[in-house]
Design a protein around this motif. Sequence first.
Motif, PDB file in Angstrom:
ATOM      1  N   LYS A 136       9.019  -0.721  -0.638  1.00 34.68           N
ATOM      2  CA  LYS A 136       7.705  -0.924  -0.037  1.00 34.68           C
ATOM      3  C   LYS A 136       7.816  -1.163   1.467  1.00 34.68           C
ATOM      4  CE  LYS A 136       3.524  -3.726  -0.513  1.00 34.68           C
ATOM      5  NZ  LYS A 136       2.861  -4.770  -1.319  1.00 34.68           N
ATOM      6  N   GLU A 137       8.800  -1.949   1.878  1.00 40.05           N
ATOM      7  CA  GLU A 137       8.929  -2.292   3.298  1.00 40.05           C
ATOM      8  C   GLU A 137       9.306  -1.094   4.177  1.00 40.05           C
ATOM      9  OE1 GLU A 137      12.800  -3.706   1.259  1.00 40.05           O
ATOM     10  OE2 GLU A 137      10.667  -3.763   0.808  1.00 40.05           O
ATOM     11  N   MET A 139       7.826   1.939   3.710  1.00 36.33           N
ATOM     12  CA  MET A 139       6.693   2.875   3.699  1.00 36.33           C
ATOM     13  C   MET A 139       5.945   2.800   5.022  1.00 36.33           C
ATOM     14  SD  MET A 139       5.245   2.594  -0.134  1.00 36.33           S
ATOM     15  CE  MET A 139       6.349   2.833  -1.514  1.00 36.33           C
ATOM     16  N   ASP A 141       3.255   4.834   5.472  1.00 38.80           N
ATOM     17  CA  ASP A 141       1.886   5.131   5.079  1.00 38.80           C
ATOM     18  C   ASP A 141       1.626   4.371   3.778  1.00 38.80           C
ATOM     19  OD1 ASP A 141      -0.474   6.163   4.031  1.00 38.80           O
ATOM     20  OD2 ASP A 141       0.056   8.253   4.396  1.00 38.80           O
ATOM     21  N   MET A 142       0.895   3.286   3.860  1.00 30.71           N
ATOM     22  CA  MET A 142       0.696   2.421   2.692  1.00 30.71           C
ATOM     23  C   MET A 142      -0.152   3.062   1.598  1.00 30.71           C
ATOM     24  SD  MET A 142       2.737   0.072   3.170  1.00 30.71           S
ATOM     25  CE  MET A 142       2.364  -0.943   1.757  1.00 30.71           C
ATOM     26  N   SER A 143      -0.760   4.212   1.867  1.00 31.62           N
ATOM     27  CA  SER A 143      -1.493   4.888   0.792  1.00 31.62           C
ATOM     28  C   SER A 143      -0.529   5.337  -0.312  1.00 31.62           C
ATOM     29  CB  SER A 143      -2.289   6.074   1.331  1.00 31.62           C
ATOM     30  OG  SER A 143      -1.424   7.133   1.726  1.00 31.62           O
ATOM     31  N   MET A 145       1.463   3.535  -1.800  1.00 30.57           N
ATOM     32  CA  MET A 145       1.525   2.450  -2.796  1.00 30.57           C
ATOM     33  C   MET A 145       0.635   2.694  -4.006  1.00 30.57           C
ATOM     34  SD  MET A 145       3.772   0.126  -2.531  1.00 30.57           S
ATOM     35  CE  MET A 145       3.107  -1.066  -3.696  1.00 30.57           C
ATOM     36  N   LYS A 146      -0.343   3.591  -3.909  1.00 27.94           N
ATOM     37  CA  LYS A 146      -1.171   3.898  -5.073  1.00 27.94           C
ATOM     38  C   LYS A 146      -0.323   4.448  -6.221  1.00 27.94           C
ATOM     39  CE  LYS A 146      -2.520   8.612  -3.882  1.00 27.94           C
ATOM     40  NZ  LYS A 146      -2.371   8.986  -2.499  1.00 27.94           N
ATOM     41  N   ASN A 151       4.674  -1.922  -8.902  1.00 31.67           N
ATOM     42  CA  ASN A 151       5.914  -2.116  -8.139  1.00 31.67           C
ATOM     43  C   ASN A 151       7.135  -1.548  -8.871  1.00 31.67           C
ATOM     44  OD1 ASN A 151       4.856  -3.395  -5.786  1.00 31.67           O
ATOM     45  ND2 ASN A 151       4.554  -5.234  -7.015  1.00 31.67           N
TER      46      ASN A 151
END
Length: 168
Positions: A136-137, A139, A141-143, A145-146, A151
Amino acid sequence: MREITPYELRDNVFKMIDKDWMLVTASDREGKAFNTMTASWGGMGILWGKPVAFVFIRPQRYTYEFTEQSDRMTLSFFGGEQKNALKICGTKSGRDCDKIKEAGLTPVNVGEGLYSFEEATAVVQCRKIYADTVKKENMLDMSIMKNYQNNDFHKLYVCEIEKITVKE
């Protein structure tokens, strides 16, 4: 099946992976037991001066246990004709049933504990050369995460392409 170089692959890799899907198959340490799973994420290209395939597998998938044990795997492509078989291999777990039999696929040992399927139109034999878990750290582009609402981040394998065979 006829062996070709990566440069002779005529099919569109984007279509092969995204639309037609592929089976990722790996065996255990002894090369006797194996499992397969459907994948529609991945890629092929050149990295570190080598022809490579990028394979992503979530740790909860049964095939993950096999990819962790083996240095090599196959990517099998079917050109869309076996879509129902690939749906079965993508929705059922080899832990719970014989999904290969249920899918009507015929396993073939392609050498040194590597397996593919008689029905495949192209088979890419690969050797793992790098692996890391998606984080996650990292990424930008946080999109993205969908795709990871639980997780349950994929493990990325960069695999050197050792051999490609295609049906004529």
